[in-house]
Write an enzyme that holds these catalytic residues in place. Structure first.
Site, PDB file in Angstrom:
ATOM      1  N   ARG A  28       0.831  -1.218   0.000  1.00 47.73           N
ATOM      2  CA  ARG A  28       0.000   0.000   0.000  1.00 47.73           C
ATOM      3  C   ARG A  28       0.861   1.261   0.000  1.00 47.73           C
ATOM      4  O   ARG A  28       0.469   2.302  -0.526  1.00 47.73           O
ATOM      5  CB  ARG A  28      -0.941  -0.020   1.205  1.00 47.73           C
ATOM      6  CG  ARG A  28      -2.005   1.092   1.197  1.00 47.73           C
ATOM      7  CD  ARG A  28      -2.923   0.936   2.399  1.00 47.73           C
ATOM      8  NE  ARG A  28      -4.053   1.863   2.380  1.00 47.73           N
ATOM      9  CZ  ARG A  28      -4.345   2.704   3.359  1.00 47.73           C
ATOM     10  NH1 ARG A  28      -3.569   2.750   4.438  1.00 47.73           N
ATOM     11  NH2 ARG A  28      -5.391   3.506   3.292  1.00 47.73           N
ATOM     12  N   ILE A  55      -7.830   7.262  -0.514  1.00 48.19           N
ATOM     13  CA  ILE A  55      -7.522   5.840  -0.655  1.00 48.19           C
ATOM     14  C   ILE A  55      -8.244   5.143   0.496  1.00 48.19           C
ATOM     15  O   ILE A  55      -8.127   5.555   1.652  1.00 48.19           O
ATOM     16  CB  ILE A  55      -5.997   5.576  -0.629  1.00 48.19           C
ATOM     17  CG1 ILE A  55      -5.689   4.069  -0.735  1.00 48.19           C
ATOM     18  CG2 ILE A  55      -5.324   6.175   0.579  1.00 48.19           C
ATOM     19  CD1 ILE A  55      -4.190   3.761  -0.916  1.00 48.19           C
ATOM     20  N   SER A  56      -9.047   4.142   0.179  1.00 45.73           N
ATOM     21  CA  SER A  56      -9.858   3.479   1.205  1.00 45.73           C
ATOM     22  C   SER A  56      -8.989   2.776   2.233  1.00 45.73           C
ATOM     23  O   SER A  56      -7.860   2.387   1.953  1.00 45.73           O
ATOM     24  CB  SER A  56     -10.791   2.448   0.559  1.00 45.73           C
ATOM     25  OG  SER A  56     -11.705   3.073  -0.306  1.00 45.73           O
ATOM     26  N   GLN A  57      -9.572   2.598   3.424  1.00 42.40           N
ATOM     27  CA  GLN A  57      -8.815   1.860   4.441  1.00 42.40           C
ATOM     28  C   GLN A  57      -8.686   0.404   4.002  1.00 42.40           C
ATOM     29  O   GLN A  57      -9.578  -0.154   3.353  1.00 42.40           O
ATOM     30  CB  GLN A  57      -9.480   1.977   5.799  1.00 42.40           C
ATOM     31  CG  GLN A  57     -10.825   1.334   5.955  1.00 42.40           C
ATOM     32  CD  GLN A  57     -11.511   1.812   7.221  1.00 42.40           C
ATOM     33  OE1 GLN A  57     -12.161   2.844   7.247  1.00 42.40           O
ATOM     34  NE2 GLN A  57     -11.356   1.053   8.289  1.00 42.40           N
TER      35      GLN A  57
END
Length: 213
Positions: A34, A60-62
Site C-alpha cells: 500500500r 484511498i480506502s482503508q
C-alpha cells in the site's frame, strides 16, 4: 521503530479482525505494498487501517474496506473485472492478483496517470487504466464478470448493471454523500437482481462527467 515484518503482521491482523478471512485475498493484500500508492505527508500511515487523502480531493480506502469489497466479489482467476474509481490504484492492484484482467476508470486524468506509473513500476501488466465517466461504465469492454464501484451512488447505476454478465457480482456503496452509506453486493441472475447488505461505509460520491484535471 517497527520493522517491516512486524508492520506486515499488524497489517494482516487488522484485516482479519475486520472480517477479511479469505486466504487468496489476504495473500494478494500482503503482496501489494500500500505504501507504493501513498505519497507525501501521509506516507508514514500507509500501513494503518485508515482512509487517507490523495490528489484531486479523493481518498484511498482503508485496507479493511478494500479487503472486504474484494472478498465480496468472490473472484475467479479467469474473471474480467471493471473498477469504477481508480483513485490511487491500490484497489485495482489488489484485484490484479486475483483475476485475469482489470479495467479501471476514473474521471480524474491525473489520478489515472499516477496510478499507471505505479502499475508499471510494480510490473502489473493485466491492468488497463483510462480516463472515463464511471457512471456509464465501459460498454465497449462489456460484459464484465465482476464490477467494483469505489464511489457512492444513491442507487446502483443502470448502465453498470447492464454491463454485468448473468451470474456476475457487483459490489458498491449506496447512499447519499455526506451520510453513512451501505456496502451492497449485487448478484445478477436470469431472474433479476439479488441484493445483500454488507456493512456501513463512507465513500466519496460518484460524480458524472470528466474532471478538469
Amino acid at each position: 521503530m517497527i520493522d517491516a515484518a512486524e508492520r506486515k503482521m499488524r497489517f494482516l491482523y487488522a484485516l482479519r479482525s475486520s472480517g477479511v478471512t479469505e486466504a487468496r485475498v489476504l495473500s494478494a493484500m500482503e503482496k501489494i505494498d500500500r505504501g507504493a500508492f501513498i505519497r507525501g505527508t501521509f506516507a508514514d500511515k500507509a500501513y494503518e487501517d485508515m482512509p487517507l487523502p490523495i490528489a484531486c480531493g479523493q481518498t484511498i480506502s482503508q485496507p479493511s474496506v478494500v479487503g472486504l469489497m474484494t472478498q465480496a466479489l468472490e473472484l475467479g482467476s479467469r474473471d474480467k473485472v471493471l473498477e469504477v474509481g481508480t483513485g490511487s490504484g491500490y484497489q485495482a492492484a489488489v484485484l490484479s492478483q486475483l483475476c485475469r484482467r482489470v479495467y479501471t476508470i476514473d474521471r480524474h486524468r491525473r489520478l489515472v496517470r499516477e496510478a499507471e506509473a505505479v502499475f508499471r513500476a510494480l510490473d502489473l501488466s493485466n491492468i488497463t487504466a483510462m480516463t472515463a465517466d464511471g457512471s456509464f461504465g465501459l460498454p465497449e469492454q462489456a460484459p464484465f464478470d465482476r464490477i467494483l464501484v469505489t464511489a457512492a451512488a444513491e442507487d446502483p447505476p443502470g448502465p453498470l448493471l447492464a454491463q454485468l454478465r448473468i451470474g456476475g457480482i457487483m459490489v458498491l456503496p449506496v447512499g447519499q454523500s455526506g451520510a453513512v452509506q451501505t456496502l451492497l453486493q449485487v448478484r445478477k441472475s436470469e431472474h433479476g437482481l439479488d441484493y445483500n447488505e454488507l456493512r456501513p461505509v463512507r465513500f466519496v460520491p460518484l460524480v458524472e462527467g470528466l474532471a478538469q484535471e
